[in-house]
Structures are given as structure tokens and as C-alpha cells.
Motif scaffolding. Structure first.
Motif: not given
Length: 383
Positions: A92-107
Motif C-alpha cells: 500500500n506504499l510506493p516503497t513497500g507496505h504499511r501494516t498494523t500489528v496487534r501488540t496487546g489484547l483488550p481487558t
């Protein structure tokens, strides 16, 4: 009617026609599909909505106007087994890809009647994965190419060498690339799984090797939500070849070593090769590195790593084997010793050979094993 069909169409062709009609109906309703090659034909795996995460074969078929896989993709797959398994997505970028990573779960919490629960949310982080541009030029003297009277065959032979070289470099970078040291590369897996005290250390298994004659086995799970290859937004997937035809170029031999001074001209056939690719690690839990396999001990069968036991442990490090497409990667030395070790284990502990497309393919507990000589026997110990 049956005799007419058999005479003019044939049952295998009729089956493909029926499958084609079914897939066309699925496509008209917005339903994607995935196929798997099996011995003796094609098996429909099931509907999938991940239509933008495909193998290079799939991308090539979509882009080729004739609906055929270009020869270049077939040659790539023959020399790089990773391409049989790897899924690729347009970034999704001209130079690569921006991704969203989940780092923590909700309580979450239990509640009683008339009692409330506090709101919460998950934690995420954005990661930009970059692509690299692997590129090469080929220039062949016109008279040299035409010596045998078959210029096309000569140029194809030279082209196969370039495909092999780019394949080896791409496979090596997938494992050992380090954009921190070489900004032109993309970051591979070894850099990401390089410390036994890091946050992802639970997915690094220590085979107890020391020194610098070690190697690794990788268990990679390919998929849209685990790990996949990427290519820049708006670009083409896979290795791109441009036939520049017959052009005038500078003399390729410097300093007059061939009796001709530098800066002179000659006619040559020119080809341009380019491959824009990278890798996006969506969930580190779905990749496992079996590190520190001492090669000298392994080959000498003295205090050698127990490969089967380590591979069993690697499988259980994956949260699931169903979310992605798991594959074991190892070099030729490790594969040879794994085959030897299996004779010492009752029923080979799940190691077996399956026939796929007429070829024997080694697998372990249903997970394919691929040979990849890009994995070196000279890795430093992971500590």
C-alpha cells in the motif's frame, strides 16, 4: 451424447470446462477461490476472500493477457522452492507496505447482575516494511550470439543464468537481508529472530551449537495474516524482463585487454532484469527458527542435534497450523542428515515421502519440507 462428448471433448477437458463455469459463477458473486496441485489433478480447497494474496504463479496468470503462466515464472519456481509456497501481496506504499500489528489484547472481565465492566481496547502498532530493487543488465556481443545460428537459444541460455543468480540473491536476502547494514536490501528473517533474550525468543529453538559453523531450520507459515511477500504499490509482481533488442554499447573490456581501447563501441543484444520485492511479517508467532545446528557435529554424527525432536517442538510453537501455510526450509546438508536420522526412529516419527505431481516430496507430520541452499552452514551462534 456420451460418445459425442468423449470423441470431441474428452472427460478430462469436460471436467475442466465444468470447473471453469463453476468458478465463473463464483466470481460473478464476488467469491474468490484457491486451488492446490495434487497428484492426478486439481483439488478445490475452498472459497477465500484473500484474493489479493497470491503466489507468483497466480499473479502471472492474472497479468498475462493469454491466461498462461509466463516461462520466466516457471523457471523461477524450478530454481527457488520458496516461490512454490510464498504468498505475495501488492503493497500500500510506493516503497513497500504499511501494516498494523496487534501488540496487546483488550481487558475483559466477568460481571454480576447490576454491575458494570470497564471499557478497554486492544493495542496496535504500525510497521513499515520496505521493498528492495534487485536489478541486472545483460549485454551479449551480437556476433557471439549469432555464431551458432540460433540467437534466441543462446540468449535464453544466458537469461537462465541471470534468473538463477537473482533467485539465489532473493532467497538469501529473505533469510539474511539487513537493511540496517545494507539500506538497498529488505530485512530478512534472521535479523528478526537473532536473540535468545528478545521478545520473540520463544520461537527460537537452540540446538546448542557454538562457533561459526552453524545453520538453521525455518518453519515459516505463509498467509495474509502471518507472513507474505510484498511488491510496491502500482508495480508488477515477480521478476520483470525487458528485451532491449540490438543496441550500441560501450566496449565491455577496459584497458584494451582485448586489443581494443576503452570507450569504443560495439553492437550487442541487451536485456534488463528487475525484481522489486520484500517481506511483511504480520505475526511473529507464526515463524520458528531452529538455530545453532552445529554442522560438523551433525555430519559427523557425534553429539549431533536431534532434528526430529527439534522439528516437533517447532510445530508446537505455532499458535495454529491452520491460519497460514506452514513449510519447513533447510539446506541440503541438514535434509541429508534428517533422512539418515529417521532410520534410527520407529516409524520415522512422522517423516515421510509423498508423491506430488509425479515427484517425491519429503514432509513431516503433513508439513512440506523444502530444500533451500540459501541457508548457510556458516552462521554465527544465536545467543
Amino acid at each position: 451424447m456420451k460418445q459425442v462428448i468423449e470423441k470431441y471433448v474428452g472427460w478430462p477437458q469436460l471436467l475442466l470446462i465444468i470447473v471453469g463455469v463453476a468458478l465463473a459463477i463464483m466470481a460473478s458473486h464476488g467469491i474468490g477461490y484457491a486451488t492446490a496441485d495434487v497428484a492426478g489433478g486439481i483439488a478445490l480447497v475452498g472459497a477465500t476472500l484473500q484474493s489479493n494474496v497470491l503466489t507468483l504463479h497466480d499473479w502471472a496468470k492474472r497479468l498475462d493477457p493469454d491466461g498462461k503462466t509466463p516461462t520466466i515464472v516457471e523457471l523461477l519456481a524450478q530454481t527457488n522452492p520458496i516461490l512454490t509456497d510464498a504468498m505475495f501481496m501488492e503493497g500500500n506504499l510506493p516503497t513497500g507496505h504499511r501494516t498494523t500489528v496487534r501488540t496487546g489484547l483488550p481487558t475483559v472481565a466477568w460481571r454480576l447482575l447490576n454491575g458494570g465492566v470497564a471499557t478497554s481496547k486492544s493495542q496496535t502498532a504500525q510497521i513499515d516494511e520496505q521493498c528492495g530493487m534487485l536489478e541486472a543488465w545483460s549485454e551479449v556481443d551480437k556476433d557471439l550470439a549469432e555464431l551458432n545460428g540460433n540467437t534466441s537459444a543462446f540468449r535464453l541460455s544466458e537469461g537462465q543464468a541471470f534468473i538463477e543468480a537473482m533467485n539465489q540473491e532473493a532467497a538469501s536476502t529473505l533469510f539474511y537481508g539487513n537493511s540496517g547494514l545494507s539500506p538497498e536490501e529488505f530485512t530478512g528473517l534472521a535479523v528478526r529472530y537473532s536473540s535468545l533474550s528478545a521478545g520473540n525468543a520463544q520461537n527460537i529453538l537452540d540446538a546448542a551449537g557454538a562457533g561459526t559453523d552453524n545453520t538453521s531450520i525455518w518453519l515459516c507459515s505463509w498467509g495474509a495474516n502471518t507472513m507474505h511477500g510484498i511488491f510496491p504499490k502500482g508495480s508488477k509482481a515477480g521478476l520483470i524482463h525487458e528485451d532491449m533488442g540490438l543496441v550500441t554499447v560501450n566496449d565491455v573490456v577496459a584497458g584494451g585487454a582485448n586489443g581494443v581501447g576503452q570507450g569504443t563501441r560495439m553492437r550487442a543484444y541487451q536485456d534488463h532484469w528487475q525484481w522489486k520485492l520484500g517481506v511483511a511479517l504480520r505475526d511473529w508467532r507464526y515463524q520458528v527458527r531452529i538455530a545453532n545446528i552445529d554442522v560438523s557435529n551433525l555430519v559427523g554424527e557425534s553429539s549431533a542435534a536431534d532434528l526430529i525432536k527439534l522439528m516437533i517442538k517447532a510445530i508446537y510453537r505455532l499458535p495454529s497450523t491452520n491460519l497460514g501455510r506452514p513449510v519447513f526450509y533447510m539446506n541440503r546438508t541438514v535434509a541429508e542428515m534428517l533422512d539418515i536420522q529417521r532410520f534410527n526412529v520407529v516409524a520415522a516419527a512422522g517423516l515421510r515421502y509423498d508423491e506430488v505431481d509425479g515427484k517425491q516430496q519429503m514432509s513431516f507430520r503433513g508439513i512440506p519440507i523444502r530444500l533451500n541452499d540459501a541457508l548457510a552452514n556458516s552462521e554465527a551462534a544465536v545467543v
